[in-house]
Design an enzyme around this catalytic site. Structure first.
Site, PDB file in Angstrom:
ATOM      1  N   SER A  14       9.865  -8.625  -0.718  1.00  0.00           N
ATOM      2  CA  SER A  14       8.675  -8.569   0.128  1.00  0.00           C
ATOM      3  C   SER A  14       9.032  -9.136   1.496  1.00  0.00           C
ATOM      4  CB  SER A  14       7.549  -9.404  -0.483  1.00  0.00           C
ATOM      5  OG  SER A  14       6.506  -9.603   0.460  1.00  0.00           O
TER       6      SER A  14
ATOM      7  N   TYR B 266       4.377 -17.080  -4.791  1.00  0.00           N
ATOM      8  CA  TYR B 266       4.883 -15.701  -4.683  1.00  0.00           C
ATOM      9  C   TYR B 266       5.990 -15.610  -3.637  1.00  0.00           C
ATOM     10  CZ  TYR B 266       4.921 -10.676  -3.762  1.00  0.00           C
ATOM     11  OH  TYR B 266       5.309  -9.365  -3.584  1.00  0.00           O
TER      12      TYR B 266
ATOM     13  N   VAL C 122       1.528  -1.837   2.048  1.00  0.00           N
ATOM     14  CA  VAL C 122       1.604  -0.456   1.594  1.00  0.00           C
ATOM     15  C   VAL C 122       0.295  -0.098   0.891  1.00  0.00           C
ATOM     16  CG1 VAL C 122       2.781   1.139   0.024  1.00  0.00           C
ATOM     17  CG2 VAL C 122       4.110  -0.528   1.336  1.00  0.00           C
TER      18      VAL C 122
ATOM     19  N   THR D 230      -1.685   1.450  -1.857  1.00  0.00           N
ATOM     20  CA  THR D 230      -1.543   1.923  -3.240  1.00  0.00           C
ATOM     21  C   THR D 230      -2.915   1.867  -3.899  1.00  0.00           C
ATOM     22  OG1 THR D 230      -1.124  -0.291  -4.145  1.00  0.00           O
ATOM     23  CG2 THR D 230       0.793   0.940  -3.341  1.00  0.00           C
TER      24      THR D 230
ATOM     25  N   TYR E 187       0.786  -3.567  12.791  1.00  0.00           N
ATOM     26  CA  TYR E 187       1.868  -2.677  12.374  1.00  0.00           C
ATOM     27  C   TYR E 187       2.070  -1.571  13.414  1.00  0.00           C
ATOM     28  CZ  TYR E 187       2.101  -4.786   7.739  1.00  0.00           C
ATOM     29  OH  TYR E 187       2.290  -5.659   6.696  1.00  0.00           O
TER      30      TYR E 187
END
Length: 247
Positions: free
Chosen positions: A138, A151, A183, A185, A205
């Site tokens: 990640s 995480y 992303v 999903t 982004y």
């Protein structure tokens, strides 16, 4: 003869895209916890090559080697490629972090990957057939975020594992990691349906929010002989998010 790819986390959004796309290139082993979802994914995969289903709990470290070894023997396989796409993530502030969360996160994200690579490089278990590995990390691996200490540290550990194994297993095995940004999903699309969140994220982004195929394409490349001189690398695929310092 077609090589065989072992894929963890196959039924997740990115994992599913990797499975479908790479099933036309390799024989593929789809692994995950939910057998019903695995069978449904198998039906979506290419019919050109063999598709196997292996129900697997990566957190059960005591039985992980035994389960995979038995599967290899029963199906008379050699596994040349390995993609570790499985991931366990919970956003938990530090004051609520406990031992169970830490263990569950690291068992799925790091420890299982270590055990599987060890197994697939073993001559007795897999005829030392493994030649290429991609670990899905990640972009938080090199950075930080609130409520992501467990995480984030697990992904940093995964990348540390990748670098050391890349040196230890060269030149027979190449190992790289892919560091995705945001992303879209099935799991995350509800987040982006919030207009405020969508606009804020999109502004960060330069190339926009990613799609699962963006990750599947780089995985395909890194596994292939086109990347024969690439090992030990963190490949960031995040639409330019990590280099955007716009205020």
């Amino acid at each position: 003869m077609k090589e065989t790819l072992f894929l963890t986390g196959a039924t997740a959004g990115i994992g599913e895209e990797i499975a479908i796309r790479l099933s036309s290139q390799y024989n593929i082993i789809l692994s995950g916890r939910n057998n019903e979802k695995l069978e449904a994914l198998k039906a979506k995969c290419s019919k050109e090559n063999a598709v196997y289903v292996l129900q697997l709990d990566l957190s059960d470290l005591d039985n992980l080697e035994k389960t995979i070894s038995l599967f290899i023997i029963q199906n008379q396989l050699n596994i040349e490629k390995f993609v570790h796409c499985a991931g366990y993530m919970k956003m938990i502030p530090l004051k609520l972090v406990n031992q169970d969360l830490i263990f569950d996160t690291f068992k799925t994200n790091v420890f299982s990957a270590n055990i599987i690579v060890k197994l697939l490089t073993n001559k007795k278990a897999n005829n030392s057939a493994l030649n290429s590995v991609v670990l899905i990390s990640s972009n938080i691996s090199n950075r930080g975020a609130k409520a992501m200490s467990t995480y984030g540290s697990s992904k940093a550990a995964l990348d540390g594992l990748m670098r050391s194994l890349a040196v230890e297993l060269a030149p027979k095995v190449r190992i790289n990691s892919v560091l995705p940004g945001a992303v879209i999903t099935e799991m995350t699309k509800s987040i982006f349906e919030n207009e405020e969140v969508n606009q804020r994220m999109s502004a960060q982004y330069p190339l926009g929010i990613g799609q699962p195929e963006d990750i599947a394409e780089i995985v395909s490349f890194l596994l292939s002989n086109q990347a024969r001189w690439i090992t030990g690398q963190q490949v960031t695929v995040d639409g330019g998010r990590s280099i955007n310092i716009t205020g």
